[in-house]
Design a protein around this motif. Structure first.
Motif, PDB file in Angstrom:
ATOM      1  N   LEU A  55       4.279 -17.350 -29.445  1.00 56.23           N
ATOM      2  CA  LEU A  55       3.444 -17.951 -28.403  1.00 56.23           C
ATOM      3  C   LEU A  55       4.186 -19.103 -27.739  1.00 56.23           C
ATOM      4  N   ASP A  56       4.904 -19.885 -28.551  1.00 57.17           N
ATOM      5  CA  ASP A  56       5.678 -20.996 -28.000  1.00 57.17           C
ATOM      6  C   ASP A  56       6.778 -20.490 -27.078  1.00 57.17           C
ATOM      7  N   ARG A  57       7.424 -19.368 -27.444  1.00 58.14           N
ATOM      8  CA  ARG A  57       8.459 -18.803 -26.577  1.00 58.14           C
ATOM      9  C   ARG A  57       7.861 -18.314 -25.264  1.00 58.14           C
ATOM     10  N   GLU A  58       6.662 -17.754 -25.315  1.00 57.68           N
ATOM     11  CA  GLU A  58       6.011 -17.307 -24.090  1.00 57.68           C
ATOM     12  C   GLU A  58       5.697 -18.503 -23.191  1.00 57.68           C
ATOM     13  N   TRP A  59       5.232 -19.594 -23.797  1.00 58.45           N
ATOM     14  CA  TRP A  59       4.997 -20.818 -23.020  1.00 58.45           C
ATOM     15  C   TRP A  59       6.287 -21.300 -22.363  1.00 58.45           C
ATOM     16  N   THR A  60       7.385 -21.291 -23.132  1.00 57.92           N
ATOM     17  CA  THR A  60       8.668 -21.756 -22.603  1.00 57.92           C
ATOM     18  C   THR A  60       9.113 -20.907 -21.423  1.00 57.92           C
ATOM     19  N   ARG A  61       8.950 -19.595 -21.543  1.00 55.41           N
ATOM     20  CA  ARG A  61       9.359 -18.688 -20.463  1.00 55.41           C
ATOM     21  C   ARG A  61       8.548 -18.941 -19.196  1.00 55.41           C
ATOM     22  N   VAL A  62       7.221 -19.029 -19.338  1.00 61.61           N
ATOM     23  CA  VAL A  62       6.367 -19.200 -18.167  1.00 61.61           C
ATOM     24  C   VAL A  62       6.602 -20.566 -17.523  1.00 61.61           C
TER      25      VAL A  62
ATOM     26  N   ALA B  74      -3.346 -24.742  -9.615  1.00 67.47           N
ATOM     27  CA  ALA B  74      -4.185 -24.989 -10.774  1.00 67.47           C
ATOM     28  C   ALA B  74      -3.339 -24.962 -12.040  1.00 67.47           C
ATOM     29  N   ASP B  75      -3.884 -25.523 -13.122  1.00 70.14           N
ATOM     30  CA  ASP B  75      -3.227 -25.441 -14.420  1.00 70.14           C
ATOM     31  C   ASP B  75      -3.363 -24.026 -14.973  1.00 70.14           C
ATOM     32  N   LEU B  76      -2.467 -23.678 -15.903  1.00 68.75           N
ATOM     33  CA  LEU B  76      -2.496 -22.371 -16.556  1.00 68.75           C
ATOM     34  C   LEU B  76      -2.617 -22.580 -18.053  1.00 68.75           C
ATOM     35  N   ARG B  77      -3.568 -21.860 -18.669  1.00 65.02           N
ATOM     36  CA  ARG B  77      -3.752 -21.927 -20.120  1.00 65.02           C
ATOM     37  C   ARG B  77      -3.477 -20.562 -20.727  1.00 65.02           C
ATOM     38  N   LEU B  78      -2.472 -20.495 -21.607  1.00 63.44           N
ATOM     39  CA  LEU B  78      -2.174 -19.287 -22.365  1.00 63.44           C
ATOM     40  C   LEU B  78      -2.974 -19.361 -23.658  1.00 63.44           C
TER      41      LEU B  78
ATOM     42  N   VAL C 142       1.475 -25.839 -17.714  1.00 60.93           N
ATOM     43  CA  VAL C 142       1.176 -24.720 -18.604  1.00 60.93           C
ATOM     44  C   VAL C 142       0.864 -25.249 -19.998  1.00 60.93           C
ATOM     45  N   ALA C 143      -0.231 -24.776 -20.582  1.00 61.68           N
ATOM     46  CA  ALA C 143      -0.593 -25.111 -21.959  1.00 61.68           C
ATOM     47  C   ALA C 143      -0.740 -23.822 -22.751  1.00 61.68           C
ATOM     48  N   ALA C 144      -0.378 -23.854 -24.021  1.00 62.14           N
ATOM     49  CA  ALA C 144      -0.535 -22.707 -24.918  1.00 62.14           C
ATOM     50  C   ALA C 144      -1.479 -23.100 -26.043  1.00 62.14           C
ATOM     51  N   GLU C 145      -2.474 -22.262 -26.298  1.00 62.47           N
ATOM     52  CA  GLU C 145      -3.509 -22.612 -27.263  1.00 62.47           C
ATOM     53  C   GLU C 145      -3.771 -21.461 -28.224  1.00 62.47           C
ATOM     54  N   LEU C 146      -3.861 -21.792 -29.524  1.00 61.90           N
ATOM     55  CA  LEU C 146      -4.358 -20.868 -30.529  1.00 61.90           C
ATOM     56  C   LEU C 146      -5.808 -21.245 -30.801  1.00 61.90           C
TER      57      LEU C 146
END
Length: 272
Positions: A51-58, A31-35, A67-71
């Protein structure tokens, strides 16, 4: 396509244990992952960068997962529930937005576990990986517990782990003059009745999941005490969400609250 796994993230102090658990689960589910980070005001550049660094790490650790990162705007409690409205799973760290070292009543994590439309997994930072002892699920023997058992069996199958099904019971108390006294029971008969309830609760499940090794136990004990104790050395504890809908924690009952707060591995709370 499988619905996404959503994980709540605090960019100022990334909850790495919860994020990593969610990433592993998204991989297992394909499945997709949404941070998701909920903000009450405008996000500053440092917050966005973290938050962007956390996305990059994951994304680097799990190249097989999208993986998507959302505010998202709003108070964390409601914003996370909205973000997870169509999700397969919501994963949260026990600290939540309040920064407490352990989950406390009224925290974002406890509120989400009580009200989310999807199952919620709460991950303590000191109990993120759990153990390899398998999955534990608590059952009462009620007809409506199908979603709880389904989640537990599927989790065990996804991780190729054994499943332990726990049915805790105790003698009911009756009020005497100024005292609570147990009525007279034939202990063997009461125990046999609870064994029967457990057998009926599992009827058909072993056949549906023949590749899951199942141990079922009916034990005279408090449910919360037994499940918290069983959590040591296990990968996951699964509980149902039930209680008075008008109460402060929705349908999250006292047993589920206690397990969420004190289990020594991640806890899945499943709506029934």
């Amino acid at each position: 396509m499988n619905r996404a796994v959503v994980v709540g993230v605090d960019p100022s102090e990334p909850n790495r244990a919860a994020v990593d658990w969610a990433a592993d689960e998204a991989s297992r589910r394909r499945a997709d992952l949404r941070l998701v980070h909920a903000r009450s005001g405008a996000a500053g550049p440092v917050e966005a960068q973290q938050l962007d660094r956390e996305w990059t790490r994951v994304a680097a650790d799990h190249p097989e997962v999208t993986v998507a990162a959302e505010l998202v705007d709003g108070a964390p409690r409601e914003a996370l529930l909205t973000a997870a409205a169509d999700a397969a799973l919501l994963v949260l760290g026990a600290r939540g937005a309040g920064g407490f070292p352990r989950l406390l009543v009224g925290s974002t994590s406890l509120h989400a576990a009580a009200h989310a439309a999807c199952p919620v997994v709460v991950v303590h930072h000191d109990a993120a990986t759990g153990g390899d002892g398998g999955v534990v699920v608590g059952v009462e023997g009620r007809d409506e517990e199908g979603p709880v058992l389904a989640y537990a069996f599927e989790a065990a199958r996804r991780q190729s782990l054994p499943l332990t099904v726990v049915h805790a019971w105790s003698y009911p108390l009756v009020l005497g003059p100024g005292h609570e006294v147990p009525p007279v029971y034939e202990e063997g008969h009461v125990e046999a009745e609870h064994e029967r309830l457990l057998t009926e609760a599992l009827a058909g499940w072993r056949e549906r999941f023949p590749d899951v090794a199942v141990t079922a136990t009916a034990v005279r004990s408090g449910s919360a005490k037994e499940l918290v104790s069983a959590s040591a050395g296990h990968a996951l504890v699964v509980v149902g969400r039930r209680g008075e809908p008008s109460g402060p924690f929705g349908r999250l009952g006292s047993t589920s609250q206690a397990v969420v707060q004190y289990a020594r591995c991640p806890v899945a709370v499943v709506p029934v």
